[in-house]
Design an enzyme around this catalytic site. Structure first.
Site, PDB file in Angstrom:
ATOM      1  CG  ASP A 161      55.255   7.507  33.070  1.00  0.00           C
ATOM      2  OD1 ASP A 161      54.387   7.831  32.246  1.00  0.00           O
ATOM      3  OD2 ASP A 161      55.901   8.314  33.725  1.00  0.00           O
TER       4      ASP A 161
ATOM      5  CD  GLU B  92      60.842   8.922  33.227  1.00  0.00           C
ATOM      6  OE1 GLU B  92      61.894   9.443  32.895  1.00  0.00           O
ATOM      7  OE2 GLU B  92      60.293   9.136  34.306  1.00  0.00           O
ATOM      8  CG  ASN B  93      59.751   5.606  35.348  1.00  0.00           C
ATOM      9  OD1 ASN B  93      58.790   6.236  34.920  1.00  0.00           O
ATOM     10  ND2 ASN B  93      60.718   6.187  36.019  1.00  0.00           N
TER      11      ASN B  93
ATOM     12  CG  ASN C 223      62.257  12.773  35.321  1.00  0.00           C
ATOM     13  OD1 ASN C 223      61.325  12.150  34.823  1.00  0.00           O
ATOM     14  ND2 ASN C 223      62.513  12.733  36.614  1.00  0.00           N
ATOM     15  CG  HIS C 224      64.083   8.852  36.032  1.00  0.00           C
ATOM     16  ND1 HIS C 224      65.030   9.350  36.882  1.00  0.00           N
ATOM     17  CD2 HIS C 224      62.907   8.918  36.706  1.00  0.00           C
ATOM     18  CE1 HIS C 224      64.458   9.708  38.027  1.00  0.00           C
ATOM     19  NE2 HIS C 224      63.173   9.458  37.945  1.00  0.00           N
TER      20      HIS C 224
ATOM     21  CG  HIS D  70      58.065  12.765  31.653  1.00  0.00           C
ATOM     22  ND1 HIS D  70      57.414  11.558  31.681  1.00  0.00           N
ATOM     23  CD2 HIS D  70      58.937  12.740  32.701  1.00  0.00           C
ATOM     24  CE1 HIS D  70      57.877  10.827  32.666  1.00  0.00           C
ATOM     25  NE2 HIS D  70      58.799  11.528  33.309  1.00  0.00           N
TER      26      HIS D  70
ATOM     27  CG  HIS E   8      57.058  12.956  36.057  1.00  0.00           C
ATOM     28  ND1 HIS E   8      58.236  12.263  36.187  1.00  0.00           N
ATOM     29  CD2 HIS E   8      57.012  13.820  37.110  1.00  0.00           C
ATOM     30  CE1 HIS E   8      58.890  12.710  37.271  1.00  0.00           C
ATOM     31  NE2 HIS E   8      58.162  13.642  37.846  1.00  0.00           N
TER      32      HIS E   8
ATOM     33  CG  HIS F 260      54.631   6.681  37.902  1.00  0.00           C
ATOM     34  ND1 HIS F 260      55.618   5.848  38.389  1.00  0.00           N
ATOM     35  CD2 HIS F 260      55.164   7.279  36.813  1.00  0.00           C
ATOM     36  CE1 HIS F 260      56.699   5.948  37.636  1.00  0.00           C
ATOM     37  NE2 HIS F 260      56.444   6.825  36.680  1.00  0.00           N
TER      38      HIS F 260
HETATM   39 FE   FE2 Z   1      59.470  10.778  35.155  1.00  0.00          FE
END
Ligand code: FE2
Length: 256
Positions: A8, A39-40, A67-68, A149, A174, A176
């Site tokens: 990520d 995603e981040n 999810n983001h 994720h 997810h 991290h």
């Molecule tokens: Fe995530």
């Protein structure tokens, strides 16, 4: 065949670090194909077309999300301009983007699937096992890799054992935080979580003081990515050219 998976990417500073380092990583590990979870990437939550282009220009073959994925609303309207980006299959809205990406690499066809875990993940609309079984029915590829994720290590390990014969790799994202459980399960490469590419002096990429103010001092802060140099976390998956099965997975962690 060597496949690089980078975890990520957190914030614009994570993007910068990946863009700066990726050439060296790709040539050092003789990488043929690169997957990056972004995603981040946009200020710690979500992604934009600009950051997508930055990572593709840097050398990514496919961008995965989580999810983001849609935290920055503009991506809902520019997803069609990001043809090499996939979003979790078991998450709403279903009419934006794709969840399977297939690309030829030399003589091989590589498929990448993006799924959300269900445990402690409020956005998952369906069980990733069931969704993956349905997706696999329509995929014709030599090598199939899933970015799962998810929060729970147990869910990711179970998923890898269940699909070990059908998949080439199951890579967890997810949390991290990179786990040290990389292994080969019946020719399928697996790691519970590959870790992040984001600010090293942080709490999962987020500003330390801001998280302490919010969590301990009960101050109503807004999300703030940390400053400072990034750690680069990922893994290298080696796939046998004859059998298309994974033979090795190596953790990569480059601290600043
Ligand atoms: Fe995530």
């Amino acid at each position: 065949m060597n496949i690089l998976f980078l975890g990520d990417v957190v914030s614009e500073s994570g993007c910068e670090s990946v863009s700066r380092k990726i050439h060296e990583i790709r040539s050092g590990y003789h990488v043929d194909f690169t997957i990056i979870n972004a995603e981040n990437a946009a200020h710690g939550k979500g992604v934009t077309a600009k950051l997508y282009n930055q990572l593709i220009d840097a050398g990514a073959d496919v961008i995965t999300l989580g999810n983001h994925a849609f935290a920055k609303r503009e991506i809902l309207y520019s997803f069609q301009d990001c043809p090499c980006m996939i979003r979790p299959a078991n998450m709403e809205p279903f009419d934006v983007g794709q969840s399977v990406f297939i690309k030829e690499c030399g003589t091989k066809k590589i498929a990448v699937i993006n799924l959300l875990g269900q445990i402690f993940m409020s956005r998952a609309t369906d069980d990733p096992v069931h969704v993956c079984e349905e997706l696999l029915k329509d995929i014709d590829a030599d090598i199939i890799i899933v970015d799962l994720h998810a929060e729970a290590t147990s869910e990711k390990i179970m998923f890898a054992h269940y699909f070990a014969d059908a998949l080439t790799a199951v890579i967890g994202t997810h949390t991290h935080v990179q786990t040290a459980d990389e292994r080969i399960i019946n020719g399928c490469a697996f790691i519970s979580d590959v870790g992040m590419c984001g600010p090293y002096d942080s709490i999962l990429g987020r500003d330390i003081e801001e998280v302490i103010d919010r969590s301990i001092n009960r101050i109503n802060t807004t999300y703030l990515p940390a400053n400072g140099p990034s750690v680069i976390c990922g893994c290298l998956i080696t796939v046998d050219d004859e059998t298309n099965r994974a033979v090795e997975i190596e953790r990569i962690q480059i601290r600043p």
